[in-house]
Structures are given as C-alpha cells and as structure tokens.
Enzyme design. Structure first.
Site, PDB file in Angstrom:
ATOM      1  N   LYS A 295      25.940   0.245 -62.762  1.00 45.61           N
ATOM      2  CA  LYS A 295      25.855   1.705 -62.714  1.00 45.61           C
ATOM      3  C   LYS A 295      26.100   2.430 -61.861  1.00 45.61           C
ATOM      4  O   LYS A 295      26.929   3.788 -61.621  1.00 45.61           O
ATOM      5  CB  LYS A 295      24.120   2.166 -63.428  1.00 45.61           C
ATOM      6  CG  LYS A 295      23.788   1.181 -64.060  1.00 45.61           C
ATOM      7  CD  LYS A 295      22.053   1.206 -65.201  1.00 45.61           C
ATOM      8  CE  LYS A 295      22.010   0.527 -66.652  1.00 45.61           C
ATOM      9  NZ  LYS A 295      19.994   0.285 -67.008  1.00 45.61           N
TER      10      LYS A 295
ATOM     11  N   GLN B 262      14.613   2.518 -64.002  1.00 47.78           N
ATOM     12  CA  GLN B 262      15.252   0.780 -65.453  1.00 47.78           C
ATOM     13  C   GLN B 262      13.921   0.250 -65.350  1.00 47.78           C
ATOM     14  O   GLN B 262      13.309  -0.005 -65.099  1.00 47.78           O
ATOM     15  CB  GLN B 262      15.937   0.020 -63.515  1.00 47.78           C
ATOM     16  CG  GLN B 262      16.506  -2.089 -64.832  1.00 47.78           C
ATOM     17  CD  GLN B 262      17.688  -1.089 -65.968  1.00 47.78           C
ATOM     18  OE1 GLN B 262      18.060  -0.224 -65.630  1.00 47.78           O
ATOM     19  NE2 GLN B 262      17.807  -1.911 -65.874  1.00 47.78           N
TER      20      GLN B 262
ATOM     21  N   ASP C 148      18.908   8.150 -70.406  1.00 47.51           N
ATOM     22  CA  ASP C 148      18.771   7.281 -71.406  1.00 47.51           C
ATOM     23  C   ASP C 148      17.980   7.286 -73.214  1.00 47.51           C
ATOM     24  O   ASP C 148      18.055   6.477 -74.306  1.00 47.51           O
ATOM     25  CB  ASP C 148      16.987   6.383 -71.275  1.00 47.51           C
ATOM     26  CG  ASP C 148      17.568   4.908 -70.422  1.00 47.51           C
ATOM     27  OD1 ASP C 148      18.631   4.407 -70.355  1.00 47.51           O
ATOM     28  OD2 ASP C 148      16.618   4.972 -68.917  1.00 47.51           O
TER      29      ASP C 148
HETATM   30  N1  GUN Z   1      16.268  -2.047 -69.274  1.00 47.53           N
HETATM   31  C1  GUN Z   1      17.050  -3.313 -70.137  1.00 47.53           C
HETATM   32  N2  GUN Z   1      18.173  -2.344 -70.641  1.00 47.53           N
HETATM   33  C2  GUN Z   1      17.993  -0.448 -70.684  1.00 47.53           C
HETATM   34  C3  GUN Z   1      18.084   0.463 -70.632  1.00 47.53           C
HETATM   35  O1  GUN Z   1      19.124   0.310 -71.360  1.00 47.53           O
HETATM   36  N3  GUN Z   1      17.954   1.562 -69.613  1.00 47.53           N
HETATM   37  C4  GUN Z   1      16.483   1.678 -68.956  1.00 47.53           C
HETATM   38  N4  GUN Z   1      16.389   2.508 -68.160  1.00 47.53           N
HETATM   39  N5  GUN Z   1      16.415  -0.002 -68.384  1.00 47.53           N
HETATM   40  C5  GUN Z   1      16.184  -0.847 -69.156  1.00 47.53           C
END
Ligand code: GUN
Length: 297
Positions: free
Chosen positions: A52, A96, A119
């Site tokens: 990311k 995350q 998100d």
């Molecule tokens: N862990 C797995 N998928 C995601 C996501 O889309 N966002 C976040 N913040 N954590 C994750």
C-alpha cells in the site's frame, strides 16, 4: 471461451486516471496523504501494508507509516489515531486489521475521523452505505464492483451469490450490489458457514463472489454454465515452492473456469483492485477535507 478478468490491468487504468485527480489537488497546493498503521508482526499484514505504501509513492500520494509493537498497550494505538486525526497532512488513515487481541478493534474503527476513513469501516460510513449514499465504499467491495463493470457484467436484475459475510467484504458488497444505483440493482444472497446447502445457492447464481477465506471451497460442480466468478480469497497453503507456500483463492480455478464465462485469477484478480480503491478513497478524502472538487474514475 472463458474471459479471465485481470484485475491488475483494470487497477492500472484506475491508478493512471487517479493521477489526473491528484494533479488537480496539487494545483491547489494539496498533496493527498495516507497514513498506514501496523500493529502486528504477521508477515502477510506486513506485506500488504508495504504494498500500500509503494502504491502511494507511485501515484504521488504522500505515505506516512506508523509501526506499533504488537505487545504495546492498546492506548498507544488509540493515541496514534488521535494524532493522525489532527494532522492536516494526513487525509486517509488505515489501521491494518487484524489488531492484537488486547486491542478493541471496534474502538479503533470508531476512533478514526470518519472523513479520513480510507477503509470505509467507521460506523458512520457503514450507515451511509447501507442508507444508499456511500461516502467511502470499502475497498474490496468497490474493487469487485469495478471489476464487474470492466467485464461488462451489469449486476442489474442478476442473481448474485456472495459466499462470506465479513464486515470487510461480504456484508458491504451485498449493500453495494443491492443499491438502487448504477452498478447495483442485483438480487443478492449472502451465504456463510451455516448455509444449509451452499451448492444449491451457487448453482442458481449468475454471479458468484467467493469471500470466505476457505481455500478452494467453491468448485466447478457448484456452478452453472456461463456464471461470472469473482474470487476474493487469498490463502497461503503449504507447497513445495521457494517460499514454502503458494497462494490459492476460495475458488478451485481449474474446475470453475470450465463452467464460467468470466473468472478472476488469484493472484492478479481482486487484490490489485483493493489497493487501487484505497488510493481512490484517499484522493476522495483529500477532496472532502480540503473542499476541492476532484473528478474520480
Ligand atoms: N485486513 C485485511 N483486509 C483489510 C482491509 O481491507 N483493510 C484493513 N485496514 N485491514 C485489512
């Protein structure tokens, strides 16, 4: 002939288009910024977060990264979120998931300023999505919607079966596809581990989206001819490779592609789309906070 839906190529187009939106912001003196917060030593989470960050750098989004020891008190994470909420150079915040057990994950989601919620997991943003006027569409469901569009599969009037009811994918995707809006208007069934006869549901579907985290749960015998299959799963399974594992989806690709008219691969299908839609939400968040109108792809 089955159409293999390469999300990587679609994501690249979206990223290129986002470049124009980022230029608009920069002309107004604003550089969009995304903060990623990692409180985990899970190798998969570490990989996701570093990808990311790299994506941000490639498109001209400022990437701010905070790492917190997974054994640190939960307050360290809550305080970090407060600081990022107050930082005007940070337009999007992503913590995350999963966070360690001693951290209240629902408190984490509520703590993020809802206008910085890259998100789309904050209860306010979930509510806006359910009510039919989304602010930030969660990245993976939004990516799935864009992939269907790229494959010329209009969900309107179609029977869509989603396998999986997570807050990250299954539930928000159901809300997106059922909306009375372009890219929606589907009849959606959400299946899960307690569904009595999963194959009976998936066999009736025009579109199957697998997002349950069970390696190769959905196979060709559970699908009807001409179905569109979107595989959200990314599972590490033991294999005789350099890394000691290989990635497989929630769909058994080889048998499913014999039935499908279109299908996503793993990797290279949904994954790159999730990352592209995170950049999209960051740019949108910057536009909202700085009150600049930006066109989005
Ligand atoms: N862990 C797995 N998928 C995601 C996501 O889309 N966002 C976040 N913040 N954590 C994750």
């Amino acid at each position: 002939m089955v159409d293999i839906i390469y999300g990587k190529a679609v994501a690249e187009r979206i990223r290129a288009d986002l470049g124009g939106s980022i230029d608009t912001l920069k002309e107004e003196g604003v550089t969009p910024g995304l903060a990623t917060v990692l409180m985990s030593d899970d190798p998969a989470s570490e990989t996701y977060v570093s990808m990311k960050q790299r994506d941000c750098e490639e498109v001209g989004i400022e990437s701010i990264h905070v790492e917190i020891d997974p054994d640190a008190p939960a307050s360290e994470l809550y305080d970090t979120i407060d600081e990022l909420n107050d930082d005007h150079e940070v337009h999007g915040i992503l913590v995350q998931m999963p966070v360690p057990e001693h951290v209240d994950s629902r408190r984490v989601l509520r703590a993020i300023d809802p206008t910085k919620d890259a998100d789309g997991f904050h209860p306010e943003n979930v509510g806006m999505l359910v009510a039919g006027h989304p602010r930030f569409k969660p990245c993976t469901p939004h990516g799935v919607q864009k992939l269907l569009d790229s494959a010329n599969v209009d969900p309107e009037g179609k029977d869509v079966v989603i396998v999986g009811r997570s807050n990250i994918v299954g539930k928000p995707l159901a809300n997106l596809l059922v909306q009375k809006a372009d890219g929606g208007n589907a009849t959606v069934t959400v299946c899960h581990s307690r569904t009595a006869d999963l194959a009976a549901k998936t066999r009736n579907a025009d579109v199957v989206v697998a997002a349950c985290g069970v390696p190769e749960l959905v196979d060709g015998s559970m699908l009807s001819d001409g179905v569109t299959v979107i595989d959200v799963g990314v599972n590490r399974v033991d294999a005789d490779t350099d890394k000691g594992y290989e990635l497989v989806g929630d769909v058994e690709f080889e048998s499913a592609k014999e039935k499908a008219s279109a299908i996503t691969p793993v990797p290279g299908g949904v994954g790159p789309m999730t990352r592209a839609m995170l950049l999209y939400n960051t740019v949108k968040a910057a536009g909202i906070q700085e009150e600049i109108e930006v066109e989005l792809p």
